[in-house]
Design an enzyme around this catalytic site. Sequence first.
Site, mmCIF file in Angstrom:
data_model
loop_
_atom_site.group_PDB
_atom_site.id
_atom_site.type_symbol
_atom_site.label_atom_id
_atom_site.label_comp_id
_atom_site.label_asym_id
_atom_site.label_seq_id
_atom_site.Cartn_x
_atom_site.Cartn_y
_atom_site.Cartn_z
ATOM 1 C CG ASP A 58 45.217 10.765 -2.255
ATOM 2 O OD1 ASP A 58 44.084 11.087 -1.868
ATOM 3 O OD2 ASP A 58 45.449 10.354 -3.417
ATOM 4 C CE1 TYR A 178 32.570 3.555 -4.555
ATOM 5 C CE2 TYR A 178 30.171 3.675 -4.544
ATOM 6 C CZ TYR A 178 31.395 4.140 -4.104
ATOM 7 O OH TYR A 178 31.449 5.189 -3.217
ATOM 8 C CE LYS A 182 33.009 2.929 -0.997
ATOM 9 N NZ LYS A 182 34.112 3.372 -0.123
#
Length: 271
Positions: A58, A178, A182
């Site tokens: 992360d 976004y 995706k």
Amino acid sequence: MRQATAIRDEAALASLKREIPAELLSGRRILVTGGARGLGLAFAETAAAAGAQVVIADLLADLALDQANAIAQRHGWCRAVGIDVGDPASIEDGAAASIDWLGGLDGLVNCAAVTSSGGRDAHQLEVGLWDQVMQVNVRGTWLMSRACRAALASSGRGAVVNIASDTALWGSPNLLAYTSSKGAVIAMTRSLAREWGGDSITVNAIAPGLTLVEATEYVPIERHQLYLDGRAIPREQSAADVCGTTLYLLSGLSRFVTGQLVPVNGGFAMH
């Protein structure tokens, strides 16, 4: 995250872990990007509960380390590495360190992503925001998968699970970058599955619905209500709801499943 939401999600995860066969991922080595919180953290927690050794990757390196230590205390083994999936060099270094710690790699969960463009009409979206979302969500998923390919092939049972979104299935408005990113992840999943099947690597995608995690705190209540009204199972979605499908795709139960998209959204968008 609202306190009530956090308590609900912890209860859902605890309930799910009671259902997971303890040996489902025994001996498997799993890398989870975006694993310091939200969906990624739930994947890391449940994979460890299923017997896997897990590395959390992360950008929030300190938080990732804290979470990894907590998971290790509960389940035996978990480590953390700081990775910026928008930076190719960071991806290469982080993947190499993770594979070295694990002594190989059996599974990769590409969960790290940004939204950034929420609430803007397509004609208001700035080019810089579009580029940022594509850099992290699309290029980052490709580069992370590429960095792990050799190790996954060497394992003989490699599995890649890409976290997409059901917004790409129903065409969410005011979320163009976004949603487009995706959709690209879904297409990438199918292409990689074709390319890497000969190396015994499965590549699949999951499309969650609107999930109650930190990253969705900004989402207007109207959008939450849209999902509640439109789901076949009319309730809010927690991170725990997505974990069972993820564990299945990482496990030996799905060795002949590849190139597939699995919506996990309570029946809001059916595919």
